[in-house]
Design a protein around this motif. Structure first.
Motif, PDB file in Angstrom:
ATOM      1  N   SER A 130     -19.201  24.681  21.772  1.00  0.00           N
ATOM      2  CA  SER A 130     -18.329  25.776  21.347  1.00  0.00           C
ATOM      3  C   SER A 130     -16.862  25.470  21.620  1.00  0.00           C
ATOM      4  O   SER A 130     -15.970  26.107  21.050  1.00  0.00           O
ATOM      5  CB  SER A 130     -18.701  27.073  22.080  1.00  0.00           C
ATOM      6  N   ALA A 131     -16.599  24.520  22.519  1.00  0.00           N
ATOM      7  CA  ALA A 131     -15.238  24.221  22.931  1.00  0.00           C
ATOM      8  C   ALA A 131     -15.118  22.737  23.243  1.00  0.00           C
ATOM      9  O   ALA A 131     -16.119  22.059  23.507  1.00  0.00           O
ATOM     10  CB  ALA A 131     -14.853  25.057  24.153  1.00  0.00           C
ATOM     11  N   VAL A 132     -13.882  22.251  23.237  1.00  0.00           N
ATOM     12  CA  VAL A 132     -13.637  20.840  23.534  1.00  0.00           C
ATOM     13  C   VAL A 132     -12.371  20.735  24.367  1.00  0.00           C
ATOM     14  O   VAL A 132     -11.401  21.463  24.144  1.00  0.00           O
ATOM     15  CB  VAL A 132     -13.531  20.002  22.236  1.00  0.00           C
ATOM     16  N   LEU A 133     -12.404  19.854  25.361  1.00  0.00           N
ATOM     17  CA  LEU A 133     -11.255  19.664  26.235  1.00  0.00           C
ATOM     18  C   LEU A 133     -10.248  18.715  25.592  1.00  0.00           C
ATOM     19  O   LEU A 133     -10.610  17.634  25.112  1.00  0.00           O
ATOM     20  CB  LEU A 133     -11.705  19.078  27.579  1.00  0.00           C
ATOM     21  N   LEU A 134      -8.980  19.118  25.621  1.00  0.00           N
ATOM     22  CA  LEU A 134      -7.862  18.263  25.229  1.00  0.00           C
ATOM     23  C   LEU A 134      -6.948  18.156  26.447  1.00  0.00           C
ATOM     24  O   LEU A 134      -6.629  19.170  27.069  1.00  0.00           O
ATOM     25  CB  LEU A 134      -7.088  18.854  24.057  1.00  0.00           C
ATOM     26  N   ILE A 135      -6.517  16.958  26.785  1.00  0.00           N
ATOM     27  CA  ILE A 135      -5.636  16.763  27.936  1.00  0.00           C
ATOM     28  C   ILE A 135      -4.226  16.528  27.420  1.00  0.00           C
ATOM     29  O   ILE A 135      -3.952  15.540  26.741  1.00  0.00           O
ATOM     30  CB  ILE A 135      -6.128  15.598  28.810  1.00  0.00           C
ATOM     31  N   ALA A 136      -3.323  17.449  27.753  1.00  0.00           N
ATOM     32  CA  ALA A 136      -2.006  17.481  27.110  1.00  0.00           C
ATOM     33  C   ALA A 136      -1.242  16.173  27.266  1.00  0.00           C
ATOM     34  O   ALA A 136      -0.577  15.728  26.331  1.00  0.00           O
ATOM     35  CB  ALA A 136      -1.188  18.645  27.674  1.00  0.00           C
ATOM     36  N   ARG A 137      -1.338  15.550  28.433  1.00  0.00           N
ATOM     37  CA  ARG A 137      -0.505  14.362  28.642  1.00  0.00           C
ATOM     38  C   ARG A 137      -1.128  13.067  28.135  1.00  0.00           C
ATOM     39  O   ARG A 137      -0.512  12.003  28.249  1.00  0.00           O
ATOM     40  CB  ARG A 137      -0.148  14.220  30.119  1.00  0.00           C
ATOM     41  N   MET A 138      -2.325  13.126  27.571  1.00  0.00           N
ATOM     42  CA  MET A 138      -2.963  11.902  27.116  1.00  0.00           C
ATOM     43  C   MET A 138      -2.596  11.512  25.700  1.00  0.00           C
ATOM     44  O   MET A 138      -2.874  10.382  25.286  1.00  0.00           O
ATOM     45  CB  MET A 138      -4.490  12.019  27.234  1.00  0.00           C
ATOM     46  N   VAL A 139      -2.004  12.434  24.942  1.00  0.00           N
ATOM     47  CA  VAL A 139      -1.633  12.132  23.557  1.00  0.00           C
ATOM     48  C   VAL A 139      -0.209  12.624  23.301  1.00  0.00           C
ATOM     49  O   VAL A 139       0.253  13.566  23.959  1.00  0.00           O
ATOM     50  CB  VAL A 139      -2.601  12.796  22.547  1.00  0.00           C
ATOM     51  N   PRO A 140       0.506  12.024  22.348  1.00  0.00           N
ATOM     52  CA  PRO A 140       1.827  12.545  21.987  1.00  0.00           C
ATOM     53  C   PRO A 140       1.714  13.987  21.518  1.00  0.00           C
ATOM     54  O   PRO A 140       0.685  14.400  20.967  1.00  0.00           O
ATOM     55  CB  PRO A 140       2.280  11.619  20.848  1.00  0.00           C
ATOM     56  N   VAL A 141       2.774  14.762  21.721  1.00  0.00           N
ATOM     57  CA  VAL A 141       2.718  16.174  21.362  1.00  0.00           C
ATOM     58  C   VAL A 141       2.443  16.352  19.873  1.00  0.00           C
ATOM     59  O   VAL A 141       1.795  17.320  19.462  1.00  0.00           O
ATOM     60  CB  VAL A 141       4.006  16.903  21.796  1.00  0.00           C
ATOM     61  N   GLU A 142       2.902  15.405  19.044  1.00  0.00           N
ATOM     62  CA  GLU A 142       2.634  15.505  17.604  1.00  0.00           C
ATOM     63  C   GLU A 142       1.142  15.390  17.323  1.00  0.00           C
ATOM     64  O   GLU A 142       0.604  16.073  16.456  1.00  0.00           O
ATOM     65  CB  GLU A 142       3.398  14.405  16.845  1.00  0.00           C
ATOM     66  N   ARG A 143       0.445  14.542  18.061  1.00  0.00           N
ATOM     67  CA  ARG A 143      -1.007  14.408  17.894  1.00  0.00           C
ATOM     68  C   ARG A 143      -1.703  15.652  18.445  1.00  0.00           C
ATOM     69  O   ARG A 143      -2.652  16.162  17.846  1.00  0.00           O
ATOM     70  CB  ARG A 143      -1.496  13.143  18.602  1.00  0.00           C
ATOM     71  N   LEU A 144      -1.242  16.138  19.584  1.00  0.00           N
ATOM     72  CA  LEU A 144      -1.830  17.344  20.153  1.00  0.00           C
ATOM     73  C   LEU A 144      -1.699  18.513  19.189  1.00  0.00           C
ATOM     74  O   LEU A 144      -2.616  19.327  19.050  1.00  0.00           O
ATOM     75  CB  LEU A 144      -1.159  17.675  21.484  1.00  0.00           C
ATOM     76  N   ALA A 145      -0.570  18.573  18.484  1.00  0.00           N
ATOM     77  CA  ALA A 145      -0.334  19.652  17.526  1.00  0.00           C
ATOM     78  C   ALA A 145      -1.218  19.528  16.288  1.00  0.00           C
ATOM     79  O   ALA A 145      -1.331  20.485  15.512  1.00  0.00           O
ATOM     80  CB  ALA A 145       1.133  19.675  17.106  1.00  0.00           C
ATOM     81  N   LEU A 146      -1.865  18.397  16.104  1.00  0.00           N
ATOM     82  CA  LEU A 146      -2.873  18.233  15.052  1.00  0.00           C
ATOM     83  C   LEU A 146      -4.265  18.597  15.579  1.00  0.00           C
ATOM     84  O   LEU A 146      -5.075  19.194  14.872  1.00  0.00           O
ATOM     85  CB  LEU A 146      -2.890  16.789  14.546  1.00  0.00           C
ATOM     86  N   LEU A 147      -4.523  18.228  16.823  1.00  0.00           N
ATOM     87  CA  LEU A 147      -5.860  18.421  17.382  1.00  0.00           C
ATOM     88  C   LEU A 147      -6.174  19.889  17.645  1.00  0.00           C
ATOM     89  O   LEU A 147      -7.298  20.342  17.391  1.00  0.00           O
ATOM     90  CB  LEU A 147      -6.003  17.616  18.676  1.00  0.00           C
ATOM     91  N   VAL A 148      -5.200  20.640  18.160  1.00  0.00           N
ATOM     92  CA  VAL A 148      -5.460  22.042  18.495  1.00  0.00           C
ATOM     93  C   VAL A 148      -5.859  22.856  17.261  1.00  0.00           C
ATOM     94  O   VAL A 148      -6.909  23.519  17.263  1.00  0.00           O
ATOM     95  CB  VAL A 148      -4.259  22.668  19.230  1.00  0.00           C
ATOM     96  N   ARG A 170       4.201  21.199  26.489  1.00  0.00           N
ATOM     97  CA  ARG A 170       3.593  20.436  25.399  1.00  0.00           C
ATOM     98  C   ARG A 170       2.416  21.206  24.799  1.00  0.00           C
ATOM     99  O   ARG A 170       2.244  21.248  23.574  1.00  0.00           O
ATOM    100  CB  ARG A 170       3.115  19.076  25.913  1.00  0.00           C
ATOM    101  N   ALA A 171       1.611  21.807  25.665  1.00  0.00           N
ATOM    102  CA  ALA A 171       0.452  22.567  25.190  1.00  0.00           C
ATOM    103  C   ALA A 171       0.897  23.726  24.306  1.00  0.00           C
ATOM    104  O   ALA A 171       0.306  23.970  23.237  1.00  0.00           O
ATOM    105  CB  ALA A 171      -0.354  23.081  26.383  1.00  0.00           C
ATOM    106  N   ARG A 172       1.915  24.434  24.731  1.00  0.00           N
ATOM    107  CA  ARG A 172       2.398  25.570  23.939  1.00  0.00           C
ATOM    108  C   ARG A 172       3.043  25.110  22.645  1.00  0.00           C
ATOM    109  O   ARG A 172       2.895  25.778  21.613  1.00  0.00           O
ATOM    110  CB  ARG A 172       3.354  26.408  24.781  1.00  0.00           C
ATOM    111  N   GLN A 173       3.745  24.006  22.678  1.00  0.00           N
ATOM    112  CA  GLN A 173       4.298  23.449  21.439  1.00  0.00           C
ATOM    113  C   GLN A 173       3.198  23.174  20.422  1.00  0.00           C
ATOM    114  O   GLN A 173       3.405  23.312  19.211  1.00  0.00           O
ATOM    115  CB  GLN A 173       5.054  22.148  21.732  1.00  0.00           C
ATOM    116  N   ALA A 174       2.028  22.776  20.917  1.00  0.00           N
ATOM    117  CA  ALA A 174       0.896  22.444  20.042  1.00  0.00           C
ATOM    118  C   ALA A 174       0.110  23.671  19.604  1.00  0.00           C
ATOM    119  O   ALA A 174      -0.839  23.546  18.822  1.00  0.00           O
ATOM    120  CB  ALA A 174      -0.027  21.461  20.756  1.00  0.00           C
ATOM    121  N   GLY A 175       0.463  24.832  20.124  1.00  0.00           N
ATOM    122  CA  GLY A 175      -0.225  26.055  19.734  1.00  0.00           C
ATOM    123  C   GLY A 175      -1.426  26.394  20.598  1.00  0.00           C
ATOM    124  O   GLY A 175      -2.249  27.234  20.214  1.00  0.00           O
TER     125      GLY A 175
END
Length: 258
Positions: A130-148, A170-175
């Motif tokens: 139902s959910a998946v962990l994303l670690i904010a500092r492991m990817v560029p914010v641009e990639r994080l903003a695609l994953l979220v 970074r997390a908030r920038q990604a939504g």
């Protein structure tokens, strides 16, 4: 350690790319996914995300003999709000198949791994998670903003893990809307609950917050709930000793604490 964790995922990503290129990528899960957020809110504050964790870099083997299905069912009977399932193989002795094995418990499942690529999210969507962990500092914010938003598109809750204020930005920038504060520094593996105590002051309305790592006592669960956390994620202290059901019961009740 984060660099080592990222390096360990490159073979998996290459294999997923080959599957996608060949048109053999697994289809999305067709079954029902229990709502991760709704389950936390229903049980919280103080909801417990109980983790199936066979090993870790800091502890080595913890309980490799315990089966995912058995542990998940024990957690469900014991009042957990969700089950976190470690799927990373090299450092945690996990497997993606553990999500399928744990699904019978009926609780929302969180895939805990090192997710760096959109195809890893799509592969997660082919499981009952139902959910998946994303670690904010492991990817560029641009990639994080695609994953979220990709998680949202595929029916998964993105649980975005942070360690400090820069990660939160970074997390908030990604939504990101579900924030997990990790008390363990993944570079040094040191644990300090003061990380959660300090970071929760930055919470804003509309976000779901989780405190993870280093929580071993009912008093700490209660403290995090009082400070504003919706849930805590607990792994090692439930799995070590070979009795996750009993450990969860003691964590929820405080029995035996002084």
């Amino acid at each position: 350690m984060l660099d080592a964790f990222a390096k360990a995922k490159q073979a998996e990503i290459a294999a997923l790319e080959a599957l996608a290129a060949a048109g053999d990528f697994p289809a999305p899960w067709a079954g029902e996914r229990p709502s991760f957020v709704e389950s936390l809110l229903r049980r919280g504050p103080g909801a417990i995300i109980a983790e199936y964790k066979r090993a870790s870099p800091s502890r080595g083997d913890i309980a490799p003999e315990l089966r995912a299905a058995d542990v998940a069912m024990a957690y469900a009977r014991g009042g957990a709000a969700a089950v976190s399932v470690l799927t990373q193989e090299e450092h945690f002795r996990g497997r993606l198949e553990f999500l399928d094995e744990a699904a019978g418990c009926g609780l929302p499942l969180l895939r805990k791994d090192f997710i760096l690529h959109p195809l890893q999210v799509r592969r997660t969507a082919a499981t009952p998670a139902s959910a998946v962990l994303l670690i904010a500092r492991m990817v560029p914010v641009e990639r994080l903003a695609l994953l979220v938003p990709l998680c949202r598109e595929l029916g998964l809750t993105a649980v975005t893990e942070i360690f400090d204020e820069a990660d939160l930005h970074r997390a908030r920038q990604a939504g990101a809307r579900v924030i997990q504060v990790n008390n363990r520094d993944l570079d040094t593996l040191a644990v300090n609950l003061d990380v959660s105590r300090a970071m929760v002051a930055r919470r804003i309305p509309g976000e779901i917050w989780i405190s993870a790592s280093g929580i071993t006592r009912h008093a700490e669960v209660a403290e995090m709930a009082a400070k504003g956390y919706d849930a805590v994620l607990v792994g090692t202290s439930l799995m070590e000793g070979g009795d996750p059901a009993g450990a969860l019961e003691r964590l929820r009740s405080g029995e035996g604490e002084t």
